[in-house]
Design an enzyme around this catalytic site. Structure first.
Site, PDB file in Angstrom:
ATOM      1  N   SER A  13       0.840  -1.198   0.000  1.00 48.79           N
ATOM      2  CA  SER A  13       0.000   0.000   0.000  1.00 48.79           C
ATOM      3  C   SER A  13       0.869   1.240   0.000  1.00 48.79           C
ATOM      4  CB  SER A  13      -0.938   0.001   1.215  1.00 48.79           C
ATOM      5  OG  SER A  13      -0.219   0.166   2.419  1.00 48.79           O
ATOM      6  N   ARG A  15       0.791   5.770   0.808  1.00 52.48           N
ATOM      7  CA  ARG A  15       0.119   6.846   1.515  1.00 52.48           C
ATOM      8  C   ARG A  15       0.681   8.195   1.086  1.00 52.48           C
ATOM      9  NH1 ARG A  15       1.350   5.748   7.538  1.00 52.48           N
ATOM     10  NH2 ARG A  15       3.407   5.421   6.611  1.00 52.48           N
ATOM     11  N   ASP A 237      12.902   3.417   1.725  1.00 52.50           N
ATOM     12  CA  ASP A 237      12.100   3.696   2.913  1.00 52.50           C
ATOM     13  C   ASP A 237      12.840   3.438   4.217  1.00 52.50           C
ATOM     14  OD1 ASP A 237      11.992   0.914   2.672  1.00 52.50           O
ATOM     15  OD2 ASP A 237       9.849   0.847   2.257  1.00 52.50           O
ATOM     16  N   THR A 238      13.707   2.421   4.229  1.00 50.51           N
ATOM     17  CA  THR A 238      14.473   2.182   5.448  1.00 50.51           C
ATOM     18  C   THR A 238      15.469   3.302   5.702  1.00 50.51           C
ATOM     19  OG1 THR A 238      14.279  -0.206   5.047  1.00 50.51           O
ATOM     20  CG2 THR A 238      15.849   0.493   6.719  1.00 50.51           C
TER      21      THR A 238
END
Length: 543
Positions: A13, A15, A237-238
């Protein structure tokens, strides 16, 4: 008051999160959430890139309506995937392949050109067949025409390009590709030449915090807004999550980014590449300001997710909080499992797999309460083992362990981890990835001076819970550690040889991909609300 927009996309997903920075504090508002699911065409698995671009436009539209002026926007995503574009027209060559596509199941063609040892020595990256080097080589073998007069963009750069961004690649996302030189922070042309990829497809690399264009005039006209800068943040993202770790100003500290996987590591100024780090499956990935995220992958909330899914499908109605209450009722240290054992890797009857492990190691058969407690205790032991390996490799001792992501909501696990490690655990923030994305945007805009100041903003803005080790429990963990290690070494790495579409540690120590739930062809066993929220929220695994 300043407004920034972060797009945070995971492998299930995505956001759009509006970040507001006011008086040194950061607040969030989730404006748009959407499903990110693979699509299968003629036996291959792809990402629906055009739809994702439309979702980003919708998120941007909502942000403009909610906030008016935006200082900037930025995109972070899961790792290793990419898009190829025609250099002249900017058109996508084909839908981007999904990292679970079967075309990279066999790494041998790449290793014949550049051995595993050569690749690790040159790139410092943990071997996973989903890494971009294997993807690109397989792609070129099947569709060489896609590489003619083309440019390769990592997935967050490709999404930013759709909004008006430049043809550049961002360092942190490029680093896990196994095509980067971590010493120079640039493409490793020696590796690229050895594996037979054309140099011409690789874009210029930029560091996080670099301006990478602005939202296109056509989109601004459609939305009725002025120009909006696009910032290349730490787009893996990490890497964004690590940028938001509220680390102490002094002293040695390690981190765990929690989610389905737990990524345990340290922030280094230079890569650490040795035979021992390769043997222990530590990887050197890029971070803010040329830093290195020296880390290893540990199974995280996946064990809880699968256990809960199985029981709820059988008619129970258990939350993650209910699982924690069950564990609190059980005798500690009665049963142990190896969280990274390959038998737990794929969607399965997880409770039965755990019981099978316990029986095979002579521990007996746990009941439900004992089974859940075994997950908690074993993860704490595994985190302790990972920290010990990290300390041994780097010749240091950590004074604190910072844990960020959705897993920090599991209070029992946080306390057990502190007890097992014998050091304080600083847990939070939950939304570390979005925080890191926006902090880097604010640094780029000049509103925040540097990363140290950004981490202070995180400390001032979000709840951070400090867990202190209990001396008696820490002693008990130390006493039982040899038993845990003996059980996991006895049973692990050679169990469950069936092919699964997921990742596991092979007998030679390499992380390999084994097929997961029709390799992404079927629906996820979790609703979108569970995949990116709650205790299992947080950074996704590499890939």
């Amino acid at each position: 008051m300043s407004h920034y927009l972060a797009f945070d996309l995971g492998a299930s997903s995505g956001r759009a999160i509006l970040g507001t920075l006011e008086n040194g504090k950061l607040s969030f508002q989730e404006l748009h959430r959407f499903v990110n699911a693979p699509t299968e065409i003629d036996g291959s698995i792809y990402w629906d890139y055009p739809r994702l671009c439309e979702e980003l436009k919708m998120g941007l539209k909502k942000a403009v309506a909610a906030a008016g002026d935006l200082r900037s926007i930025a995109v972070d995503t899961w790792g290793v995937d990419y898009v190829l574009f025609d250099k002249n027209t900017g058109k996508m060559r084909r839908l981007p392949y999904h990292y679970r596509d079967h075309r990279t199941d066999d790494p041998a063609p790449v290793w014949k050109k550049c051995s595993k040892d050569e690749l690790y020595s040159a790139t410092g990256i943990q071997h996973m067949t989903l890494n971009t080097v294997f993807q690109l080589c397989a792609h070129m073998k099947e569709h060489p025409e896609d590489f003619e007069n083309s440019v390769f963009l990592p997935i967050p750069d490709a999404l930013a390009f759709a909004l008006g961004g430049e043809f550049t690649g961002e360092y942190t996302h490029a680093s896990p590709s196994e095509l980067l030189d971590p010493r120079t922070c640039q493409w490793n042309w020696s590796v690229i030449d050895k594996v037979g990829l054309p140099r011409s497809i690789f874009p210029a690399l930029v560091m996080p915090g670099t301006r990478g264009g602005q939202v296109s005039a056509s989109i601004c006209k459609e939305l009725g807004c002025g120009p909006i800068p696009i910032i290349k943040v730490a787009s893996h993202d990490t890497a964004s999550a690590v940028a938001a770790v509220p680390a102490p100003a002094s002293g040695e500290w390690a981190y765990i980014c929690t989610g389905t996987w737990a990524l345990l590591g340290a922030e280094l100024k230079a890569p650490f590449i040795t035979a021992d780090s390769q043997h222990e499956n530590f990887t050197n990935e890029g971070g803010w300001n040329h830093s290195i995220r020296f880390l290893t992958n540990i199974m995280g909330s996946w064990l809880f997710q699968e256990t809960r899914r199985n029981w709820n499908e059988a008619g129970r109605d258990l939350s993650f909080g209910d699982l924690e209450q069950m564990a609190l009722k059980a005798e500690p240290f009665r049963f142990f499992i190896d969280p990274n054992d390959r038998s737990f890797a794929a969607p399965c009857d997880m409770p039965e797999k755990i019981r099978e492990f316990c029986r095979a190691t002579g521990q007996g058969t746990p009941d439900d309460v004992q089974l859940v407690r075994a997950i908690y205790d074993s993860l704490a032991f595994y985190f302790k083992t990972g920290i010990s390996k990290l300390e041994k490799l780097l010749g240091t001792h950590y004074q604190a362990l910072n844990i960020v992501g959705g897993g920090t909501q599991a209070k029992l696990l946080m306390q057990l981890t502190s007890d097992a490690a014998g050091i304080p655990v600083i847990a939070g923030p939950v939304e570390a990835t979005a925080a890191g994305n926006i902090i880097v945007q604010a640094i780029a805009s000049g509103e925040i001076a540097d990363l140290a100041a950004g981490r202070q903003v995180v400390r001032d803005s979000f709840e951070v819970v400090r867990y202190q080790p209990d001396a008696e429990k820490a002693r008990r963990f130390a006493e039982l550690l040899p038993r845990f290690q003996a059980l996991t070494n006895r049973y692990g790495r050679h169990v469950c040889r069936r092919k699964k579409r997921f990742f596991y540690t092979g007998p030679d120590g390499d992380l390999r991909r084994a097929p997961l739930y029709a390799q992404g062809r079927g629906a996820s066993p979790y609703p979108a609300s569970d995949q990116q929220s709650g205790p299992d929220a947080g950074p996704r695994p590499r890939g």
